[in-house]
Scaffold this motif. Structure first.
Motif, PDB file in Angstrom:
ATOM      1  N   THR A   1       0.823  -1.199   0.000  1.00  0.00           N
ATOM      2  CA  THR A   1       0.000   0.000   0.000  1.00  0.00           C
ATOM      3  C   THR A   1       0.858   1.250   0.000  1.00  0.00           C
ATOM      4  O   THR A   1       0.555   2.234  -0.692  1.00  0.00           O
ATOM      5  CB  THR A   1      -0.924   0.000   1.240  1.00  0.00           C
ATOM      6  N   VAL A   2       1.939   1.220   0.758  1.00  0.00           N
ATOM      7  CA  VAL A   2       2.869   2.351   0.776  1.00  0.00           C
ATOM      8  C   VAL A   2       3.389   2.639  -0.630  1.00  0.00           C
ATOM      9  O   VAL A   2       3.418   3.787  -1.089  1.00  0.00           O
ATOM     10  CB  VAL A   2       4.052   2.073   1.725  1.00  0.00           C
ATOM     11  N   SER A   3       3.771   1.594  -1.340  1.00  0.00           N
ATOM     12  CA  SER A   3       4.327   1.777  -2.673  1.00  0.00           C
ATOM     13  C   SER A   3       3.302   2.365  -3.629  1.00  0.00           C
ATOM     14  O   SER A   3       3.648   3.137  -4.530  1.00  0.00           O
ATOM     15  CB  SER A   3       4.849   0.439  -3.210  1.00  0.00           C
ATOM     16  N   VAL A   4       2.037   2.021  -3.456  1.00  0.00           N
ATOM     17  CA  VAL A   4       0.993   2.557  -4.328  1.00  0.00           C
ATOM     18  C   VAL A   4       0.789   4.045  -4.070  1.00  0.00           C
ATOM     19  O   VAL A   4       0.707   4.853  -5.000  1.00  0.00           O
ATOM     20  CB  VAL A   4      -0.325   1.786  -4.115  1.00  0.00           C
ATOM     21  N   ILE A   5       0.724   4.421  -2.816  1.00  0.00           N
ATOM     22  CA  ILE A   5       0.532   5.837  -2.488  1.00  0.00           C
ATOM     23  C   ILE A   5       1.696   6.673  -2.995  1.00  0.00           C
ATOM     24  O   ILE A   5       1.523   7.815  -3.446  1.00  0.00           O
ATOM     25  CB  ILE A   5       0.358   6.010  -0.966  1.00  0.00           C
ATOM     26  N   MET A   6       2.886   6.108  -2.967  1.00  0.00           N
ATOM     27  CA  MET A   6       4.060   6.842  -3.422  1.00  0.00           C
ATOM     28  C   MET A   6       4.071   7.079  -4.926  1.00  0.00           C
ATOM     29  O   MET A   6       4.960   7.734  -5.458  1.00  0.00           O
ATOM     30  CB  MET A   6       5.341   6.125  -2.998  1.00  0.00           C
ATOM     31  N   LEU A   7       3.063   6.567  -5.657  1.00  0.00           N
ATOM     32  CA  LEU A   7       2.914   6.912  -7.071  1.00  0.00           C
ATOM     33  C   LEU A   7       2.686   8.411  -7.262  1.00  0.00           C
ATOM     34  O   LEU A   7       2.888   8.944  -8.349  1.00  0.00           O
ATOM     35  CB  LEU A   7       1.726   6.160  -7.679  1.00  0.00           C
ATOM     36  N   LEU A   8       2.269   9.081  -6.210  1.00  0.00           N
ATOM     37  CA  LEU A   8       2.105  10.527  -6.294  1.00  0.00           C
ATOM     38  C   LEU A   8       3.416  11.214  -6.652  1.00  0.00           C
ATOM     39  O   LEU A   8       3.423  12.253  -7.316  1.00  0.00           O
ATOM     40  CB  LEU A   8       1.588  11.072  -4.956  1.00  0.00           C
TER      41      LEU A   8
END
Length: 322
Positions: A261-268
């Motif tokens: 989930t962390v990696s997905v949010i870091m798509l920002l």
């Protein structure tokens, strides 16, 4: 997701912290690109000053932080685990940001950021499977394959002026440092115990500054520039917003939220960096670069859906067990 103690951050607040960190990080490479354009500062010297500036600001925040009221004290983190957290975070952070700045200098902001944050989730997903038993599943395997395909398109299809293989390699090295930080933070935070994210971040920057000093001295600590005020302003911004603020929020949030989930949010970060690169810095994106970028972002989005399904299944199993 593991159960958390009442004293730990809520999931909602952790997600907010990670969103703010991702947006702030997206501006760090742009500031670095501007510094490289107006001075001869190298990536290791820039990373050193980033660590020093962040360390000074975080020490001030620690000094001004109100002391906890007397009463029930949270359980202290074991000394060995705290030492592992600080050393691992400091080393991973040093590799992550130094290689990232070098990648931005070598192949540009957009490509350097997209490769770093595109390869990061792949390494995190594989690492989480190997170290914490987090299942990839069919969707996760598909996402990893898609991310690798995106990297190949970027490297083989991008023109030499837009995508330089040495810069891509540096971006992958940066992604490895980023993945190591995320996995270590999540691994040590699985029991939901309380950790001092601000203190950990401060120590990490101290380790980074000490480790980078010899290389920064060899590269040149003080840059030659015709715009010293602009360089100082940009260095101050890098130290304050995408460093002291963003890392403190990131470590606090990453200790609660699952690694994928962390990696997905870091798509920002890569999205905002790409917008800045094209809109403000005038970087040119070829069709191959756009295609490779879309493949990477789609792959990480696939990891998001796989993560959501896994979390739902875990909650369902826990409800049945109760």
């Amino acid at each position: 997701m593991s159960k958390s103690s009442p004293s730990a951050l809520s999931v909602g607040r952790s997600l907010l912290y990670l969103i703010v960190a991702g947006v702030a990080w997206g501006t760090a490479g742009a500031a670095a690109s501007l510094i490289f354009r107006v001075s001869d500062m190298g990536p290791l010297a820039l990373s050193f000053w980033r660590c020093v500036g962040g360390l000074v600001l975080l020490l001030g925040a620690l000094a001004l932080r109100p002391r906890r009221r007397t009463g029930a004290r949270p359980v202290k983190e074991p000394r060995g685990r705290r030492t592992a957290r600080i050393l691992g975070t400091g080393l991973g952070l040093t590799v992550f940001q130094s290689a990232y700045f070098a990648a931005v200098q070598a192949t540009g902001l957009a490509v350097g950021t997209v490769v770093t944050l595109g390869a990061g989730p792949v390494l995190i997903a594989v690492g989480a499977r190997l170290t914490m038993g987090e299942r990839l599943g069919r969707g996760g395997v598909t996402a990893v394959t898609g991310a690798l395909a995106g990297l190949l398109v970027l490297v083989l299809g991008g023109g030499a002026a837009e995508v330089r293989p040495p810069g891509v390699v540096l971006a992958v090295v940066s992604a490895a440092g980023y993945a190591a930080i995320t996995l270590l933070t999540r691994y040590l935070g699985r029991d939901g115990g309380r950790t001092d994210a601000l203190s950990t971040t401060t120590w990490a920057f101290a380790i980074g500054a000490v480790g980078l000093l010899p290389a920064a001295l060899a590269e040149g600590l003080v840059p030659h520039t015709d715009a010293p005020a602009q360089v100082l302003l940009l260095l101050g911004y890098v130290a304050a917003v995408p460093t002291a603020l963003a890392y403190a929020l990131y470590f606090a949030g990453a200790a609660v939220v699952r690694a994928a989930t962390v990696s997905v949010i870091m798509l920002l970060e890569p999205v905002s960096a790409a917008v800045i690169a094209v809109g403000l810095l005038g970087e040119r994106l070829t069709a191959a670069v756009v295609l490779g970028t879309l493949l990477l972002l789609a792959a990480v989005t696939g990891l998001a859906f796989a993560e959501a399904r896994t979390a739902t299944e875990e909650r369902r199993r826990e409800a049945v067990a109760v």
